[in-house]
Design an enzyme around this catalytic site. Structure first.
Site, PDB file in Angstrom:
ATOM      1  N   SER A 145       0.841  -1.204   0.000  1.00  0.00           N
ATOM      2  CA  SER A 145       0.000   0.000   0.000  1.00  0.00           C
ATOM      3  C   SER A 145       0.875   1.252   0.000  1.00  0.00           C
ATOM      4  O   SER A 145       1.972   1.238   0.559  1.00  0.00           O
ATOM      5  CB  SER A 145      -0.867  -0.035   1.261  1.00  0.00           C
ATOM      6  OG  SER A 145      -2.014   0.735   1.094  1.00  0.00           O
ATOM      7  N   GLN A 201       1.211   6.834  -6.933  1.00  0.00           N
ATOM      8  CA  GLN A 201      -0.028   7.452  -6.454  1.00  0.00           C
ATOM      9  C   GLN A 201       0.142   8.964  -6.525  1.00  0.00           C
ATOM     10  O   GLN A 201       1.046   9.515  -5.877  1.00  0.00           O
ATOM     11  CB  GLN A 201      -0.311   7.047  -5.003  1.00  0.00           C
ATOM     12  CG  GLN A 201      -1.654   7.580  -4.494  1.00  0.00           C
ATOM     13  CD  GLN A 201      -1.872   7.342  -3.001  1.00  0.00           C
ATOM     14  OE1 GLN A 201      -1.020   7.689  -2.181  1.00  0.00           O
ATOM     15  NE2 GLN A 201      -2.990   6.734  -2.649  1.00  0.00           N
ATOM     16  N   TYR A 237      -7.753  14.693   1.492  1.00  0.00           N
ATOM     17  CA  TYR A 237      -6.912  15.540   0.638  1.00  0.00           C
ATOM     18  C   TYR A 237      -7.791  16.230  -0.413  1.00  0.00           C
ATOM     19  O   TYR A 237      -9.019  16.117  -0.372  1.00  0.00           O
ATOM     20  CB  TYR A 237      -5.770  14.706   0.033  1.00  0.00           C
ATOM     21  CG  TYR A 237      -4.856  14.140   1.114  1.00  0.00           C
ATOM     22  CD1 TYR A 237      -4.214  14.996   2.004  1.00  0.00           C
ATOM     23  CD2 TYR A 237      -4.673  12.772   1.266  1.00  0.00           C
ATOM     24  CE1 TYR A 237      -3.401  14.497   3.025  1.00  0.00           C
ATOM     25  CE2 TYR A 237      -3.860  12.263   2.279  1.00  0.00           C
ATOM     26  CZ  TYR A 237      -3.233  13.135   3.156  1.00  0.00           C
ATOM     27  OH  TYR A 237      -2.448  12.655   4.173  1.00  0.00           O
ATOM     28  N   ARG A 285      -8.233   5.788  -5.236  1.00  0.00           N
ATOM     29  CA  ARG A 285      -8.401   5.487  -3.810  1.00  0.00           C
ATOM     30  C   ARG A 285      -9.458   6.420  -3.229  1.00  0.00           C
ATOM     31  O   ARG A 285      -9.404   7.629  -3.435  1.00  0.00           O
ATOM     32  CB  ARG A 285      -7.082   5.633  -3.054  1.00  0.00           C
ATOM     33  CG  ARG A 285      -7.244   5.317  -1.575  1.00  0.00           C
ATOM     34  CD  ARG A 285      -5.926   5.166  -0.840  1.00  0.00           C
ATOM     35  NE  ARG A 285      -5.528   3.762  -0.771  1.00  0.00           N
ATOM     36  CZ  ARG A 285      -4.829   3.238   0.243  1.00  0.00           C
ATOM     37  NH1 ARG A 285      -4.453   3.986   1.265  1.00  0.00           N
ATOM     38  NH2 ARG A 285      -4.497   1.976   0.238  1.00  0.00           N
TER      39      ARG A 285
HETATM   40  C1  LIG Z   1       3.342   5.446   7.477  1.00  0.00           C
HETATM   41  C2  LIG Z   1       2.111   5.418   6.635  1.00  0.00           C
HETATM   42  C3  LIG Z   1       2.017   6.270   5.549  1.00  0.00           C
HETATM   43  C4  LIG Z   1       0.891   6.247   4.718  1.00  0.00           C
HETATM   44  N1  LIG Z   1       0.839   7.013   3.597  1.00  0.00           N
HETATM   45  C5  LIG Z   1      -0.167   6.878   2.704  1.00  0.00           C
HETATM   46  C6  LIG Z   1      -0.129   7.492   1.432  1.00  0.00           C
HETATM   47  O1  LIG Z   1       0.833   8.133   1.072  1.00  0.00           O
HETATM   48  N2  LIG Z   1      -1.186   7.332   0.614  1.00  0.00           N
HETATM   49  C7  LIG Z   1      -2.269   6.602   0.975  1.00  0.00           C
HETATM   50  O2  LIG Z   1      -3.223   6.484   0.209  1.00  0.00           O
HETATM   51  N3  LIG Z   1      -2.312   5.963   2.155  1.00  0.00           N
HETATM   52  C8  LIG Z   1      -1.268   6.069   3.016  1.00  0.00           C
HETATM   53  N4  LIG Z   1      -1.297   5.359   4.203  1.00  0.00           N
HETATM   54  C9  LIG Z   1      -2.418   4.454   4.471  1.00  0.00           C
HETATM   55  C10 LIG Z   1      -2.040   3.033   4.054  1.00  0.00           C
HETATM   56  O3  LIG Z   1      -1.826   2.957   2.655  1.00  0.00           O
HETATM   57  C11 LIG Z   1      -3.130   2.021   4.468  1.00  0.00           C
HETATM   58  O4  LIG Z   1      -4.320   2.374   3.805  1.00  0.00           O
HETATM   59  C12 LIG Z   1      -3.369   1.993   5.970  1.00  0.00           C
HETATM   60  O5  LIG Z   1      -2.139   2.035   6.690  1.00  0.00           O
HETATM   61  C13 LIG Z   1      -4.135   0.736   6.387  1.00  0.00           C
HETATM   62  O6  LIG Z   1      -3.446  -0.435   6.044  1.00  0.00           O
HETATM   63  P1  LIG Z   1      -2.640  -1.340   7.131  1.00  0.00           P
HETATM   64  O7  LIG Z   1      -3.621  -1.718   8.200  1.00  0.00           O
HETATM   65  O8  LIG Z   1      -2.142  -2.516   6.348  1.00  0.00           O
HETATM   66  O9  LIG Z   1      -1.529  -0.489   7.695  1.00  0.00           O
HETATM   67  C14 LIG Z   1      -0.186   5.387   5.035  1.00  0.00           C
HETATM   68  C15 LIG Z   1      -0.093   4.560   6.148  1.00  0.00           C
HETATM   69  C16 LIG Z   1       1.048   4.548   6.926  1.00  0.00           C
HETATM   70  C17 LIG Z   1       1.122   3.594   8.096  1.00  0.00           C
END
Ligand SMILES: Cc1cc2nc3c(=O)[nH]c(=O)nc-3n(C[C@H](O)[C@H](O)[C@H](O)COP(=O)(O)O)c2cc1C
Ligand SMILES: Cc1cc2nc3c(=O)[nH]c(=O)nc-3n(C[C@H](O)[C@H](O)[C@H](O)COP(=O)(O)OP(=O)(O)OC[C@H]3O[C@@H](n4cnc5c(N)ncnc54)[C@H](O)[C@@H]3O)c2cc1C
Length: 791
Positions: A429, A507, A596, A644
């Protein structure tokens, strides 16, 4: 002690006999308004695990119950002309009458006083007040408990009436499996849940949504007319056997709505006696999971056990009753959650799954409906059936698998979209790193994305990359507004393509009202404005993300975009798209989530515009759709594009999952190939319902109802989760963020954990592969066999 149980159902009878068995000096009375052999209903279902509990508590009753049981292992689905059967599910069925008679006889043998045809409570008095001499009154008076309603201020019940209609019937037709029948009518789908409970009889529950029930005029039908309708509907299966009712004496419609009951408080002192709710009086579980009687029996076991441990003293009652609630509540909530998921599946299956899914996948979705049964748990139940399913799934994914060959688990099947074939279903992700300088990705990003590309995922997504300097969340966000940035990204893409078989995605996004903030570890932390050097923010409306922040000059209250701003931002997105294509990215994602810029147009919480871009969902979609269409036109036709979204704002008045389906349809029409289904982060007031795989229902619903492929994300942390999501068709891909952050080789590790060995490791790392696989194989061999609970 003097103990009175109001209500002689499974809870009251079993508690009465356990107390007398453990401490014969107790004086125990069970009061029941019906005659001894007069009861509604047909059969009830237990799991093997409940029987283990009963055997421990009273082997005599357990032996009798076991003798009367019909045990069966199989679940059989009749769906669109197919019959699909899987085994290992371990159910036992018993006639409700038979169970009550066994419990009644055991009560009598132990000296419990049974008083039949006696209704506790009169119109002006609570039922428990009838027994002032009792130390303990058990309110085991069922789902419509009068004790509960007489003291509603104390117990604070929460009763939710569900929309589906069901009728509880019986039949003499023989079934040798827990059978689910699905029939389509002109007005929608009906389902029947059928299980045998004695040598001659099966329970036959017919269920449908309220709208289907009304469309067939069943609200006007008598019980006999309803039965005749069901007989016609399921004639092909009933083989001429009639459907039977034993509820003709009940007033009103024979079609019921399920009521989910929970209570904040389970017991109190009424001035004379301690009064405690038990069984259906305090909690109900939908028949889709068949566990109401199990819960009632286990309540009785818990309370009797606690009283025994406390020496059967009346003085210990207040403390014991508090403990009883604390202990039982955990199990009950767990089961009610599972029952809720199972019930919800049957409520929506007609519109969401029946027409959309093929037989094998429909069966898989149904078996995993409670989300308690995972892929590996299905293997434990019936390895042959799951093996067959995996072959079916792999072939559908384009693999040639011989009938005598094992197929890869669903997580490791390929997926093709436009001109790109992903080797498996795992996506790293996008995760912001805040490590860029002047928008340039550097060695950190090469290491971060490169390591994860080597770690087994099929697609590695770069973090949100900004379309202009002012579009950044923080000064450390990368961008694609200069050619130098494009070239820096191209270096990373080249590495991924040269050294791994993963694809890499970009992205693009604009921070909108959430821009000009610190990296999470800097200054005042995430979402807080920079101490110095803030830049002006743009948004759909002048609504700040954090409402209580001061309006820093050039800072945190965004400016509502003008038409000229919109054109500029659209052009920036198109330019960034072209640079992403030139840098060689395989996949593009448009960020329309998390509050955003484009997300701020979509949500009614952040879009307060009164022009053509605000108001209705159609208007709020207008600008994001224009950007998507322009980006799609600039992105090479053979490369996939996902969007997204935040499928739920988790705030009243915000985006709902219903809106998300409508958004997904619109994005599909504007050229999106996939919806990446995230949620929240749109409003600081959000209250998300976090939990295991908590956003998967959004991906599932959008996939089935909007007819577009989806990416599930959020708290997906094991191969078992990925396999069951993909296999059930709840999503096409799973995005993994934090687990892949913690372990760059998460996908390779999970493959080894489940014993799936034919995955390609990078050649220099192969020495680790066999060692890791052997370690997990030892762990699996040493692990205790998992318990099988009903689906
Ligand atoms: C450190 C960090 C940075 C993230 N940056 C983005 C991002 O740049 N773009 C985005 O759509 N989601 C971002 N997310 C959200 C993740 O893509 C994901 O949707 C969210 O962490 C849930 O998934 P998980 O439970 O596997 O961590 C970020 C999450 C984390 C933990
Ligand atoms: C369609 C359907 C299918 C089901 N299938 C299953 C299944 O497969 N497996 C399963 O485990 N459960 C099933 N259940 C649920 C199950 O029937 C209940 O969860 C279970 O019976 C609860 O036991 P109980 O003792 O708490 O309440 P009940 O069995 O409802 O007993 C309450 C008793 O209290 C008596 N009573 C009420 N008020 C008074 C009063 N004022 N004075 C005296 N007596 C009173 C009633 O007559 C009744 O006998 C199903 C339910 C439905 C509706």
């Amino acid at each position: 002690m003097k103990i009175v149980c109001i209500g002689g159902g499974p809870a009251g009878l079993y508690f009465g006999l356990l107390m007398k068995l453990r401490h014969p000096a107790h004086q125990v009375t069970v009061v029941e308004r019906n005659q001894p052999y007069d009861t509604f209903g047909w059969g009830v279902v237990f799991s093997d695990a409940t029987m283990d509990n009963m055997r421990r508590c009273d082997p005599v009753t357990a032996a009798e119950v076991e003798q009367a049981f019909n045990h069966w292992d199989d679940i059989e689905l009749h769906f669109k002309g197919q019959v699909i059967r899987s085994g290992g599910h371990g159910f036992v069925g018993i006639g409700r009458k038979r169970l009550l008679n066994i419990l009644q006889a055991r009560c009598e043998a132990l000296g419990v006083e049974l008083v039949f045809e006696c209704e506790a409570g009169s119109s002006d008095q609570a039922p428990d007040a009838d027994y002032p001499e009792a130390d303990l009154v058990i309110a085991s008076d069922g789902i419509n408990s009068r004790v509960r309603s007489a003291h509603a201020d104390v117990f604070r019940p929460d009763i939710v009436t569900r929309p589906n209609r069901f009728i509880w019937l019986g039949t003499r037709r023989q079934y040798d499996a827990f059978t689910f029948l699905f029939e389509k009518t002109a007005h929608g789908w009906f389902q029947a849940h059928v299980y045998k409970f004695d040598a001659h009889t099966s329970t036959f529950i017919v269920e449908c949504p309220e709208s289907v029930w009304l469309a067939h005029g069943l609200d006007q039908a008598t019980t006999d007319e309803s039965i005749a309708f069901c007989e016609r509907l399921f004639a092909g299966n009933l083989q001429g056997e009639p459907l039977l009712s034993n509820a003709r004496h009940l007033r009103g419609s024979a079609w019921l709505n399920f009521q989910r009951v929970t209570c904040a408080q389970w017991s109190f002192f009424n001035g004379r006696s301690q009064v405690v709710l038990m069984g259906d009086a305090v909690h109900t579980a939908h028949f889709a999971i068949g566990s109401g009687t199990k819960l009632a029996i286990e309540d009785a076991i818990e309370l009797a056990g606690l009283l025994h441990a406390a020496g059967h003293r009346a003085q210990a009652l207040p403390e014991v009753l508090q403990r009883y609630q604390a202990l039982r509540n955990i199990d009950v909530l767990r089961l009610q959650n599972a029952a809720w998921n199972a019930m919800a599946w049957f409520e929506v299956c007609g519109e969401r799954y029946c027409d959309q899914l093929d037989g094998p996948q429909f069966m898989y979705s149904m078996l995993t409906r409670s989300q308690r049964i995972s892929h590996e748990n299905l293997r434990l139940r019936d390895a042959a059936w799951l093996g067959g399913f995996e072959r079916w799934f792999a072939r559908r994914a384009g693999l040639a698998v011989a009938d005598d060959q094992p197929a890869p688990p669903p997580m490791f099947t390929p997926y093709t979209v436009r001109g790109l074939t992903l080797k498996n279903r795992v996506v790293v992700s996008p995760m912001a790193q805040y490590m860029a300088v002047d928008g340039l990705p550097g060695d950190w990003h090469l290491m971060h994305l490169g390591a994860r590309a080597l770690g087994g995922a099929a697609l590695v997504m770069a973090e949100m990359t900004c379309t202009s300097a002012d579009a950044r969340i923080t000064p450390g966000c990368p961008g694609l507004w200069t050619d130098a940035q494009r070239d820096a990204w191209a270096r990373i893409v080249r590495f991924v393509h040269a050294e791994s078989d993963a694809a890499i995605g970009m992205q693009i996004g604009h921070a909108g009202p959430k821009g000009s903030t610190n990296a999470p570890w800097d200054g005042a932390g995430a979402d807080q404005p920079l101490a110095a050097g803030n830049w002006p923010l743009l948004a759909a409306s002048a609504v700040p993300y954090l409402p209580d922040l001061p309006d820093l000059s050039g800072g945190q209250v965004p400016r509502a975009m003008t038409e000229a701003d919109m054109q500029q931002v659209l052009a920036d997105h198109v330019a960034a798209t072209r640079r992403a294509a030139d840098a060689g990215f395989d996949w593009l994602e448009l960020h329309c989530a998390h509050g955003y810029l484009l997300s701020a147009f979509l949500s009614p919480l952040t879009n307060r515009r009164s022009d053509a871009y605000g108001g209705s969902l159609q208007n709020r979609l207008r600008y994001p759709l224009q950007v998507l269409a322009a980006v799609r036109a600039a992105w090479p036709a053979e490369r996939p594009l996902s969007v997204r979204i935040s499928a739920h704002d988790w705030v009243d008045g915000g985006t709902t999952p219903d809106d998300a389906v409508a958004m997904a349809r619109a994005f599909r029409a504007a050229g999106a190939d996939m919806i990446d289904c995230s949620s929240g982060q749109v409003s600081a007031a959000q209250k998300p319902g976090y939990g295991r795989m908590y956003q998967v229902p959004f991906a599932d619903r959008i996939r089935q109802e909007a007819g577009i492929a989806t990416i599930a994300v959020g708290a997906i942390s094991e191969a078992d989760h990925v396999n069951s999501i993909i296999a059930a068709g709840r999503a096409d891909l799973c995005a993994i963020a934090r687990p892949h952050l913690a372990n760059p080789a998460w996908t390779l590790t999970e493959a080894a954990r489940i014993g799936y060995t034919p995955v390609a490791w990078p050649p220099p790392y192969r020495a680790a592969q066999s060692q890791l696989q052997a370690g997990f194989a030892r762990d699996r061999a040493a692990a205790a066999p998992a318990k099988v609970e009903p689906a």
